[in-house]
Scaffold this active site. Structure first.
Site, PDB file in Angstrom:
ATOM      1  CG  ASP A 247      -2.144   0.923   0.987  1.00 41.83           C
ATOM      2  OD1 ASP A 247      -2.078   1.756   0.048  1.00 41.83           O
ATOM      3  OD2 ASP A 247      -3.109   0.843   1.743  1.00 41.83           O
TER       4      ASP A 247
HETATM    5  C1  BGC Z   1      -4.956   3.378   0.044  1.00 49.63           C
HETATM    6  C2  BGC Z   1      -5.034   2.388  -1.104  1.00 49.63           C
HETATM    7  C3  BGC Z   1      -4.848   3.119  -2.398  1.00 49.63           C
HETATM    8  C4  BGC Z   1      -3.512   3.844  -2.367  1.00 49.63           C
HETATM    9  C5  BGC Z   1      -3.208   4.621  -3.630  1.00 49.63           C
HETATM   10  C6  BGC Z   1      -3.711   4.226  -0.012  1.00 49.63           C
HETATM   11  O1  BGC Z   1      -3.740   5.237   0.917  1.00 49.63           O
HETATM   12  O2  BGC Z   1      -5.008   2.683   1.276  1.00 49.63           O
HETATM   13  O3  BGC Z   1      -6.267   1.712  -1.088  1.00 49.63           O
HETATM   14  O4  BGC Z   1      -4.920   2.226  -3.468  1.00 49.63           O
HETATM   15  O5  BGC Z   1      -3.514   4.766  -1.285  1.00 49.63           O
HETATM   16  O6  BGC Z   1      -4.041   5.726  -3.729  1.00 49.63           O
END
Ligand code: BGC
Length: 780
Positions: A247
């Site tokens: 993530d």
């Molecule tokens: C989120 C993800 C997301 C990623 C990119 C993160 O903060 O938890 O679900 O895909 O950011 O935006």
């Protein structure tokens, strides 16, 4: 990972060619180039290696629609290329419709192809462990099977159009508070049966190109560096050969992540040097880095080969699909006296109350936020259009900014409601009440919304409440309200979809994918959410999440899991169960086929979600009262009936026994329950599994004598030794416990409870004999 295993990740046909390019690139890459490839180039793209012809690919959120940033380095929310904003996952979850979810993902993939995006970051499959999780709007369900099946459909919808999915967030990321540092404490069994299960289903059924490792720690170790999670389970047990990416900003120790099985760190960070240094200093095996890089190269080349930049996109068709999806996801929670649909007299003068009717909230806040490609429909305008000359719509705002109580607006709404033939009150959660990164503090509606509903109920008996929210809310006035429609966060066409439902152009067929508690205190995890104050998130309710909790505690929820009404009615016929013939040694598993008829007994065409639950009659390990195993959505004309047929396999009856490290069946008698909700079982039958080995709990040094006596392979050998011990301590005539059963005799129970190791201590059994008994028990 070996070369042969890697080859399974690439598309057949292009596969051999890509494999050759991967191996060639790998031999020519420097250590620095390899390390660089394991970290993103910027916010959204991978590092290209131009001299070797390795391209860069683009990753974008997901899952409500495509959120392609305007630039590779731009992470700001709300500054993206326009795209179709579909209903959020929590809405789609309530559709229980795998075909619909697949179609929505297919449309997202089409837009991704046209915009040059190779991977869409979704679907999210975390479970709704508590209604307070601020991100529940981005997840499908509280149940792992429903989540997993819908996720598999989502992945298939993307990937059949050449766009990779990223199933997220792996794992136990069920709260938002301090999400980058919290430590989720989850038992191995709970992890396997609940929180890992949707990932396992999606991988087995749809082979996602990527998974996303969550921010949090799992039992002490960050998910992005957790070898037990990534290497032992995902890669080892499940045989997953795709890419695990972090993530965004989830990585803490890049080299440890590579050792554990994290292929790609996102977004860019200056960590590649630490990877190269770890290899040089012998802390990270060169072969391990090569395995990771091999998989990455294969993934990037496959994604690149699947580009279709000239894909035509029909945004109007996608808008229509978004409207259909929102309509299929709406849940008719209550409809006393058939108040809905609004027809004839009821339609003459509709009082439409609540600012959400004109300024809709239609998606969640955070990384999934889409810039809608078409003007967002409002319930007000769509209702006016659909009612046409048959009805008049009068509108009042009803509440203030952010749901605040405004007495002047309340007075006005009350007056409008009192004069109308029916009132439609639109209430829910303002954006500030549920967003990524923050958990909710309570499940109440804003005070202004509650006051509006109560004021209208006082003057208008024919009141319909429409809910706009991403996750369960408390509705203390529900008993006094004749009709309630859950409209969720319905995407850019959600307003029209609710108008379709209110006027009967769409017959509602959604069912709750999450329990609505009567009050927050009734909800599972209430005492353990979001954390215990020390950064630990104890998943202390264990297996009892969602309806499993309400069943076990005999708590009546406000609306149960699986509940949803229709403008027609359905009857279920008797359930029949058939077991497959005894399988031969190589025939694989025994299966159980379940079938029953569902008939539309009303006067309108409609769709019913038939749900199949399994209950173990006398579980040897603690087990929920029932577990959802299958579901099907069937469309029926008035008077029409159809057969619903499911095939269950051994896993559907098994539990995960962490002591055995395996899925085991511990008893043979099960109830098969089918019905319209988890609390509305319409037909049932019991089955005694035949020809399936009952896995006994593996016996060891600490297993009580009762279990050794219950085991046919060890019972007879042990009785003389136990008898000797009995006589030594309880007198010459003391009888050993028979088969470990309770006899009411205190001496017998006392001995039956002893771990077998005590026999060794008292000289009644040698260590060698104990080892032989353990081997004997596990061999049979
Ligand atoms: C989120 C993800 C997301 C990623 C990119 C993160 O903060 O938890 O679900 O895909 O950011 O935006």
């Amino acid at each position: 990972m070996t070369k042969t295993e890697t080859s399974r990740t690439v598309a057949t046909g292009a596969g051999a060619h890509i494999d050759a390019r991967v191996e060639e690139a790998l031999t020519r890459m420097t250590l620095e180039e390899k390390a660089a490839l394991t970290v993103g180039r910027d916010a959204w793209t991978t590092v290209p290696i131009e001299r070797l012809g390795i391209p860069s690919i683009w990753l974008s959120d997901g899952p409500t629609g495509l959120r392609k940033a305007l630039g590779g380095a731009d992470m700001s929310v709300g500054r993206n290329m326009p795209a179709t904003c579909f209903p959020t996952e929590s809405a789609l979850g309530a559709s229980w419709d795998v075909d619909l979810v697949r179609a929505v993902a297919g449309a997202i993939a089409t837009e991704a192809q046209a915009d040059g995006v190779q991977v869409v970051l979704g679907p999210g499959v975390n479970l709704k462990r508590s209604p307070l999780c601020g991100r529940n709007f981005e997840y499908f369900a509280e149940d792992p099977v429903l989540s997993g099946e819908l996720a598999a459909a989502f992945v298939a919808g993307l990937q059949e159009r050449g766009v990779g999915a990223s199933v997220k967030h792996l794992t136990a990321n069920e709260s938002e508070t301090d999400r980058m540092i919290t430590d989720s404490i989850v038992d191995e069994r709970v992890l396997r049966e609940l929180y890992l299960r949707p990932f396992e289903i999606a991988i087995a059924k749809a082979h996602p190109w990527t998974l996303m490792a969550a921010y949090n720690r799992l039992n002490g170790i960050y998910c992005a560096e957790n070898a037990h999670l990534l290497r032992d389970i995902v890669e080892g047990e499940w045989g997953y050969r795709g890419i695990v990416m972090s993530d965004w900003f989830a990585v803490n120790d890049r080299a440890a992540g590579i050792a554990a099985g994290l292929h790609l760190q996102m977004p860019y960070a200056p960590t590649a040097a630490s990877v190269a240094a770890a290899v040089r200093e012998g802390e990270l095996a060169q072969e391990r880095l090569d395995d990771i890089v091999r998989a990455l190269l294969s993934f990037v080349l496959k994604a690149d080969a699947a580009r279709r930049p000239d894909t035509p996109v029909d945004l109007d068709a996608h808008h229509r699909l978004a409207r259909r999806a929102a309509g299929e996801s709406a849940v008719l929670l209550k409809n006393e006296g058939g108040l809905l649909p609004l027809e004839g007299e009821a339609l003459v003068e509709v009082a439409l109350l609540g600012a959400f009717a004109r300024e809709p909230r239609y998606q969640g806040a955070g990384s999934s936020q889409v810039v809608p490609a078409r003007p967002v429909e409002t319930l007000h305008d769509e209702l006016v259009i659909l009612a046409g000359s048959a009805g008049r719509v009068t509108y009042a705002t009803g509440y203030g900014e952010d749901g605040a109580v405004d007495t002047a607006l309340l007075r006005e709404a009350r007056a409008v409601a009192g004069e109308a033939s029916v009132a439609v009150v639109v209430v829910g959660l303002p954006g500030s009440y549920e967003e990524e990164g923050t958990d909710r503090a309570h499940i109440d509606l804003p005070p202004g919304h509650t006051r509006l509903v109560e004021a209208v109920l006082e003057v208008q008996p024919r009141t319909v409440v429409v809910l706009v929210n991403g996750s369960a809310v408390a509705l203390p006035w529900a008993a006094r309200t004749p009709a309630i429609v859950e409209g969720w966060l319905g995407g850019q066409a959600g307003g029209g979809a609710i108008a379709d439902v209110l006027l009967g152009r769409v017959n509602p067929s959604g069912k709750l994918a999450e329990t609505f508690p009567g009050r927050l205190e009734d909800a599972p995890a209430y005492l353990n959410f979001p954390d215990d104050g020390t950064g630990r998130v104890p998943f202390a309710e264990g297996l009892f999440t969602g309806y499993r909790w309400y069943d076990a505690r005999r708590i009546e929820p406000l609306f149960p899991f699986g509940h949803g009404l229709s403008y027609t009615t359905f009857a279920y016929g008797a359930l029949t169960v058939e077991q497959s013939a005894a399988p031969g040694p190589d025939d694989g598993e025994r299966t159980v086929t379940v079938s029953f008829m569902v008939r539309n007994t009303g006067t309108r065409a409609g769709r019913e979600v038939a749900q199949l639950y399994v209950r173990e009659r006398q579980p040897r390990l603690q087990r929920p009262d029932k577990e959802l195993k299958r579901f099907a959505k069937v469309a029926l004309e008035p008077g029409e009936e159809t057969e619903v047929r499911f095939t269950l396999d051994e896993r559907d009856f098994a539990v995960y026994d962490p002591r055995a490290g395996a899925w085991v069946i511990t008893s043979l008698v099960f109830d098969i329950l089918a019905g319209a909700s988890s609390r509305d079982i319409r037909t049932r039958e019991s089955v005694t599994l035949a020809g399936v080995p009952v896995q006994r709990v593996p016996l060891g040094r600490l297993s009580p004598l009762r279990d050794w006596l219950a085991h046919p392979a060890t019972r007879d050998r042990l009785r003389p030794m136990i008898g000797a011990l009995q006589r030594q301590f309880f007198g010459a005539e003391a009888e050993p416990p028979i088969d470990g059963g309770g006899s009411g005799d205190v001496a017998q129970s006392f001995v039956a409870d002893m771990p077998i190791a005590k026999l060794v201590m008292f000289g009644a059994l040698s260590e060698e004999d104990l080892a032989r008994l353990i081997a004997l028990s596990s061999a049979s």
